[in-house]
Design an enzyme around this catalytic site. Structure first.
Site, PDB file in Angstrom:
ATOM      1  N   HIS A  38       0.838  -1.204   0.000  1.00 43.87           N
ATOM      2  CA  HIS A  38       0.000   0.000   0.000  1.00 43.87           C
ATOM      3  C   HIS A  38       0.876   1.260   0.000  1.00 43.87           C
ATOM      4  O   HIS A  38       2.094   1.186  -0.117  1.00 43.87           O
ATOM      5  CB  HIS A  38      -0.990  -0.036   1.155  1.00 43.87           C
ATOM      6  CG  HIS A  38      -1.688  -1.365   1.267  1.00 43.87           C
ATOM      7  ND1 HIS A  38      -2.637  -1.784   0.359  1.00 43.87           N
ATOM      8  CD2 HIS A  38      -1.526  -2.388   2.146  1.00 43.87           C
ATOM      9  CE1 HIS A  38      -3.048  -3.005   0.689  1.00 43.87           C
ATOM     10  NE2 HIS A  38      -2.390  -3.394   1.766  1.00 43.87           N
TER      11      HIS A  38
ATOM     12  N   GLU B 253       2.619 -11.504   5.861  1.00 49.60           N
ATOM     13  CA  GLU B 253       1.617 -10.861   6.707  1.00 49.60           C
ATOM     14  C   GLU B 253       2.148 -10.950   8.140  1.00 49.60           C
ATOM     15  O   GLU B 253       2.108 -12.009   8.766  1.00 49.60           O
ATOM     16  CB  GLU B 253       0.271 -11.573   6.592  1.00 49.60           C
ATOM     17  CG  GLU B 253      -0.361 -11.502   5.209  1.00 49.60           C
ATOM     18  CD  GLU B 253      -1.087 -10.183   4.970  1.00 49.60           C
ATOM     19  OE1 GLU B 253      -1.087  -9.331   5.883  1.00 49.60           O
ATOM     20  OE2 GLU B 253      -1.656 -10.015   3.873  1.00 49.60           O
TER      21      GLU B 253
ATOM     22  N   GLU C 138      -1.550   0.296   8.068  1.00 49.11           N
ATOM     23  CA  GLU C 138      -0.724  -0.747   7.467  1.00 49.11           C
ATOM     24  C   GLU C 138       0.360  -0.130   6.589  1.00 49.11           C
ATOM     25  O   GLU C 138       1.503  -0.605   6.564  1.00 49.11           O
ATOM     26  CB  GLU C 138      -1.594  -1.696   6.645  1.00 49.11           C
ATOM     27  CG  GLU C 138      -0.818  -2.827   5.994  1.00 49.11           C
ATOM     28  CD  GLU C 138      -1.690  -3.719   5.131  1.00 49.11           C
ATOM     29  OE1 GLU C 138      -1.152  -4.692   4.557  1.00 49.11           O
ATOM     30  OE2 GLU C 138      -2.902  -3.431   4.989  1.00 49.11           O
TER      31      GLU C 138
ATOM     32  N   HIS D 217       3.289  -6.850   4.545  1.00 50.07           N
ATOM     33  CA  HIS D 217       1.909  -6.504   4.852  1.00 50.07           C
ATOM     34  C   HIS D 217       1.606  -6.761   6.328  1.00 50.07           C
ATOM     35  O   HIS D 217       2.406  -7.367   7.046  1.00 50.07           O
ATOM     36  CB  HIS D 217       0.948  -7.339   3.995  1.00 50.07           C
ATOM     37  CG  HIS D 217       0.904  -6.948   2.560  1.00 50.07           C
ATOM     38  ND1 HIS D 217       0.032  -6.002   2.075  1.00 50.07           N
ATOM     39  CD2 HIS D 217       1.642  -7.362   1.504  1.00 50.07           C
ATOM     40  CE1 HIS D 217       0.233  -5.857   0.770  1.00 50.07           C
ATOM     41  NE2 HIS D 217       1.201  -6.672   0.395  1.00 50.07           N
TER      42      HIS D 217
END
Length: 309
Positions: free
Chosen positions: A99, A273, A136, A191
């Site tokens: 992102h 993650e 995030e 992430h």
């Protein structure tokens, strides 16, 4: 989770583990897979760096600045990388901070659909955040900076897909293309998940075998699994945190065929993650600068292990 389900390389870290417990081009339901992990390589202690731009204070009182170096533009390297000394001299690592902090200002642009081989999906998303607003995008960029510092100390050339130096994106297809065009020896997308309360722990997402349209992962499935297994084992050892209690069957490994960042990659690549931002216990770790340094070290040590064979 059963202890026997954990990849062997993570067993040492599991011994000190006390309790376990997305969005965009990560998160959601996944199939699982597991395999052996290889021993970690050791990295030297990081040098002190500049303060993190992200939220800093965690439960340990960390200021979030340990081990970080200033950022550079996507596809570029910081000055220390050009020295080219150390055991990873000549190796190229692409780090993809998931992102972009500016995505929320450009919803029309990030909602544009792009081809990921098997289907089309949004260019990108805003990502998730903790309940108190630590995003995030902030988390991934901070961990990427810490990883870059550690890997450059080993002589690697490190490229970031974005460094909060563009209004939004890049789109998921461009993120993959940056790694491909760099000829990366390893690419890792960072992430943090946005799952339900009580869902805790990390997982590493591996590319499945895809041959559709612009996507052909067949050549990278094997080396990407090797990379992912090494990262999973080292992540446990470095952080003391166990694998996900909600995907992966306790292995910390998940295989997916729907993620554009993996489908379009032609170099070994995985997603990590690091934890679940929507669970208060995981969030307390993710907002700690000291813990983020451990996470960066674990991922980096897995990369070093993979690159050194």
């Amino acid at each position: 989770m059963a202890l026997a389900a954990l990849v062997p390389g993570a067993l040492l870290g599991w011994a000190v583990y006390a309790a376990v417990g997305g969005s965009g081009d990560d998160g959601g339901d996944a199939s699982t897979s597991a395999g052996p992990s290889a021993p970690a390589s050791s990295l030297p202690p990081p040098s002190p760096g500049t303060p993190s731009p992200s939220k800093s204070d965690g439960p340990d009182g960390s200021d979030g600045s340990d081990g970080e170096k200033p950022g550079t533009s996507p596809g570029s390297t910081s000055p220390s990388a050009s020295a080219g000394t150390g055991p990873l001299k000549g190796k190229v690592v692409v780090i993809d901070p998931g992102h972009n902090p500016g995505n929320f200002r450009h919803t029309a642009e990030i909602n544009r659909r792009v081809d990921v081989g098997t289907h089309s999906k949004e260019c990108d998303t805003t990502g998730t955040s903790t309940d108190d607003g630590f995003s995030e995008a902030e988390f991934t960029l901070d961990v990427a900076h810490r990883m870059r510092a550690l890997l450059e100390e080993q002589g690697a050339t490190v490229k970031l897909t974005q460094d909060d130096d563009r209004p939004f994106g890049p789109c998921i297809d461009e993120r993959a293309r940056i790694g491909n065009e760099a000829g990366a020896d390893a690419a890792v997308s960072i992430h943090a998940d946005g799952s339900g309360t009580g869902n805790r722990g990390f997982h590493v997402i591996l590319p499945g075998s895809v041959d559709s349209g612009a996507a052909d992962t067949r050549a990278i499935v094997g080396p990407s699994r090797d990379l992912g297994e090494r990262i999973a084992g080292n992540f446990v050892r470095a952080t003391g945190n166990g694998p996900s209690n909600y995907v992966g069957g306790g292995t910390g490994l998940v295989t997916r065929e729907d993620l554009g960042g993996l489908n379009l990659s032609t170099v070994p690549k995985v997603f990590v993650e690091c934890g679940n931002m929507r669970d208060s216990k995981d969030a307390a770790l993710l907002t700690s600068g000291a813990w983020r340094q451990k996470a960066a070290r674990g991922i980096s040590e897995g990369i070093v292990s993979f690159l050194r064979g």
